[in-house]
Design an enzyme around this catalytic site. Structure first.
Site, PDB file in Angstrom:
ATOM      1  N   ASP A 305       0.876  -1.168   0.000  1.00  0.00           N
ATOM      2  CA  ASP A 305       0.000   0.000   0.000  1.00  0.00           C
ATOM      3  C   ASP A 305       0.922   1.229   0.000  1.00  0.00           C
ATOM      4  OD1 ASP A 305      -2.100   1.747   0.056  1.00  0.00           O
ATOM      5  OD2 ASP A 305      -3.173   0.736   1.653  1.00  0.00           O
ATOM      6  N   GLU A 522     -15.365  19.980   4.792  1.00  0.00           N
ATOM      7  CA  GLU A 522     -16.703  19.488   4.478  1.00  0.00           C
ATOM      8  C   GLU A 522     -16.838  17.988   4.674  1.00  0.00           C
ATOM      9  OE1 GLU A 522     -17.724  20.873   0.536  1.00  0.00           O
ATOM     10  OE2 GLU A 522     -17.317  22.956   1.069  1.00  0.00           O
TER      11      GLU A 522
END
Ligand code: BGC
Length: 759
Positions: A305, A522
């Site tokens: 990863d 947000e």
């Protein structure tokens, strides 16, 4: 520093350039067997390996972030140096190549290196080719799980494969085969289900969709199974945090989806960030070698990863420096480094010092080159931008996304049958942060052209009759809801026949201005945005719902979210609750169709909803002993796996199963289902098995088979399943995978039947 416009070569120039480049490579080594497609893959790979320097072989194991994406998302200035590395044959792969111009540009540099080895490029095509503008974005995996429709998932994956290939990439970091056991974890949306069998079936569908036509097919890509393994149950719900599970738990829950997909031929696997029982996956010989290759016979390649090898130094601290980290990863079985610098030099030193044999490097390079050869990349590495443009977001692709959104929406409450709504209402009030924004496309998604997206508000406007007024009251984003916006919504609700509130989470990486939401102004979910003690509606969302509900106007709540939320107040009070998940590009149309009865909702929950974060873990396939009430509340979740209402009613007969089963025998089970209501519908028939008594504790029930069927009003169908004997097996006290004789139960639709396994 090289300017951005230098990458944006006009396509014709690019093509001319490419032809010249390809003839140059051929001139260099005219008779080289590795360039001869008539020879076997093995012959070609061995010939090529024989010509490569140690550095070039390690180069194949090296992946870099593509220049354009790096500039948009990472504060790096990489290109001139990376270009230099490429010319020396020291880069084998890129991730996030976002368009054909850049793809061709990079392949050309690679072709001009000494041996001209093509790049293999990968991307997180999780629910469509989300990071690319113009792509077809599907509902997120947790929603797709609830369709119980592997055929649909396969078709969606074919669309993704086609678009990914058309963008110059060959490889998707998907399917995510974790089993969701921690909804506080921000990546819950990327996971199909809390149920291993459902995850397995959907994972197999993705592998078929991506790779099913064989590696040589120019519209296929290779799959990457991730995150291997057990990423779905991090301690505390924190992304990449340690995982502490027994081997029995691993083998019973987390291994099976990976094992099945490996055996189905998945081309690559990504190691997970975390440590399991103290050993980081990137350094675990047990996980990466003994189980993956030894037990399951995996013969593709393992990619780390992003920064996963570096993490062995920090935070895992199993390695004092990067050289030791590379050693550990190589010994364990990692084949490719994602991403960037820091890998090549330590590995060269380790080989020169005799710590890592060069044959181990050969092994990894061979695995990667084999895939490149199989995919035909040596022969076909360039794209025709005009052709590619036609593929992206093609109408037939968007049709599949709409079908997926329609099938994945779950109706959770419909008290007094307030839904479906009439289309000729005088006035509909719509509000909530998710009503008209990009949160419906979920994590990983780049801003999409406005004309491609159908929000819930737009869907409602298109669904109602001409005489209906749709009064939209913007509430502001989740954290912007104020007393003032609530007041406006309340006033509008008073004057409306019905109020629709679209609330939930916002997993979108980009904010409403189209900028990367790095400061998370947000975002409330997605990678790296985990929750601690709270799975409730955030910001002023619950206050908004409560205030509108208090007006007495019939209220419908639509949830847009990627993780199960604790919405007890809404469930108990609000008459209608729809779980739309993150339904994708055109999801707003599907939500409106459910609201107004153009379609009959048919999704079922792929993952249970807790009453509160404190109740976790909550999953339906728990052991019997987990059913203990709290002093102030039940153990039962708010909504359980498999729940989902319809506008019609279904009646199930008791499953029919032979009363005795002998060792090795297949078990036929049939279930009769009738549509007893007035509307046509689709029902997913879920078949569970329970082992009544066994030498170790087993789940109260476990999904073993499912089938989605369509039923006209009054229609009755018999669904037949064939369970294999091994589906009754469990890991006994000595960790043998056995079927213990005794009584079992099969159940579907709340009806059950028993059978005995005899010796
Ligand atoms: C994620 C992976 C992903 C990779 C590349 C990592 O942060 O954990 O799932 O494939 O980035 O984008």
């Amino acid at each position: 520093m090289r300017k951005m416009h230098e990458f944006v070569l006009p396509s014709i120039c690019a093509l001319l350039f490419l032809c010249a480049a390809s003839s140059r490579a051929a001139e260099k080594t005219p008779a080289a067997p590795y360039l001869n497609p008539k020879l076997s893959i093995e012959q070609r790979v061995e010939d090529l390996l024989g010509r490569m320097t140690l550095e070039e072989k390690i180069g194949q194991m090296n992946q870099y972030i593509a220049p354009r994406y790096a500039r948009a998302s990472e504060p790096q200035e990489v290109t001139p140096r990376i270009e230099d590395l490429m010319k020396k044959g020291l880069v084998g792969s890129f991730l996030f190549v976002l368009d054909t111009t850049e793809a061709n540009y990079l392949q050309r540099i690679a072709q001009n290196s000494r041996l001209g080895i093509p790049l293999i490029n990968g991307i997180d095509a999780v629910h469509g080719l989300c990071p690319v503008r113009g792509a077809t974005i599907f509902p997120v995996p947790v929603a797709m799980g609830g369709t119980f429709d592997p055929d649909l998932v396969e078709r969606a994956s074919r669309v993704t494969a086609r678009e990914t290939r058309a963008s110059g990439m060959h490889w998707a970091f998907y399917p995510v085969l974790e089993v969701a056991r921690e909804p506080r974890w921000g990546r819950s949306a990327e996971v199909f289900s809390e149920d291993p069998h459902l995850v397995e079936q959907m994972g197999l569908a993705v592998v078929r969709g991506f790779q099913g036509r064989g590696p040589g097919d120019p519209e296929s890509i290779i799959a990457c199974l991730k995150h291997y393994v057990a990423h779905g149950q991090p301690l505390g719900g924190r992304n990449t945090a340690p995982v502490d599970v027994s081997e029995r738990y691993l083998r019973s829950n987390f291994f099976p989806p990976f094992e099945a997909a490996v055996k189905a031929g998945a081309g690559s696997v990504m190691a997970a960030y975390h440590e399991i029982n103290g050993v980081p996956c990137h350094a675990s010989e047990y996980i990466l070698n003994d189980v993956l290759r030894g037990e399951w016979g995996f013969n593709g390649f393992v990619v780390s990863d992003w920064g996963g090898i570096e993490r062995l130094v920090d935070p895992h601290r199993t390695a004092a420096n990067m050289k030791e980290a590379v050693r550990q990863a190589m010994v364990a079985g990692v084949d490719m480094h994602m991403q960037g610098d820091g890998f090549t030099e330590p590995l060269i030193e380790l080989v020169r010092e005799g710590v890592i044999p060069e044959s181990r490097v050969d092994q990894s390079a061979r695995r990667i080159l084999k895939v490149k050869m199989q995919m035909g990349l040596f022969e076909n590495r360039y794209l025709d931008p005009a052709k590619s443009a036609k593929v992206m977001g093609a109408p037939e692709h968007v049709k599949v996304a709409l079908e997926a959104a329609r099938k994945s929406i779950v109706l959770l409450e419909n008290k007094g049958g307030i839904l479906p709504l009439k289309k000729d209402l005088k006035r509909v009030m719509v509000t909530g942060p998710g009503a008209d924004d990009n949160s419906l496309m979920g994590d990983w998604t780049a801003p999409q052209p406005d004309g491609n997206v159908i929000t819930v508000l737009e869907g409602i406007r298109a669904a109602v009759s001409k005489g209906t007024e749709v009064n939209y009251v913007p509430s502001g984003k989740i954290f912007e809801i104020s007393e003032e916006t609530i007041k406006q919504a309340v006033e509008a609700a008073r004057a409306a026949d019905v109020a629709v509130l679209v609330v939930g989470d916002n997993d979108a990486r980009y904010d409403s201005e189209g900028k990367w939401d790095r400061p998370r102004r947000e975002r409330t979910g997605g990678e790296g945005i985990d929750r601690g003690d709270c799975l409730d509606l955030l910001g002023g969302q619950l206050e908004l719902v409560q205030a509108v509900y208090a007006t007495g106007t019939p209220t419908v709540v639509v949830l847009i979210n990627g993780r199960p939320l604790a919405v007890s107040w809404v469930a108990e009070n609000v008459p209608a609750l729809i779980e739309a998940w993150e339904p994708g590009l055109v999801g707003g149309q599907a939500v409106a169709e459910v609201l107004f009865g153009d379609i009959n909702p048919s999704g079922k929950l792929s993952t249970s909803f807790p009453r509160s974060a404190g109740q976790l873990p909550v999953y339906y396939n728990h052991p019997y002993s987990a059913e203990v009430d709290y002093k102030f509340g039940p153990w039962k979740p708010l909504y359980e796996f498999g729940q989902g209402l319809s506008y019609t009613t279904y009646e199930y007969g008791a499953p029919v199963v032979p009363s005795r089963v002998l060792p090795g025998q297949e078990i036929p089970v049939s279930v009769e289902v009738s549509n007893t209501g007035k509307m046509a519908g689709e029902e997913s028939v879920l078949l569970f098995v329970s082992d009544e008594v066994s030498s170790v504790a087993t789940p109260v029930k476990a999904l073993k088979a499912f089938q989605r069927i369509a039923l006209a009003p009054g229609e009755k169908k018999t669904v037949t399943f064939k369970l294999s004997y091994s589906q009754l097996a469990m890991y006994d006290r000595d960790m043998r995978h056995v079927v213990e004789p005794g009584w079992f139960k099969v159940s579907a639709g709340g009806k059950e039947a028993r059978f005995e396994v005899t010796r």
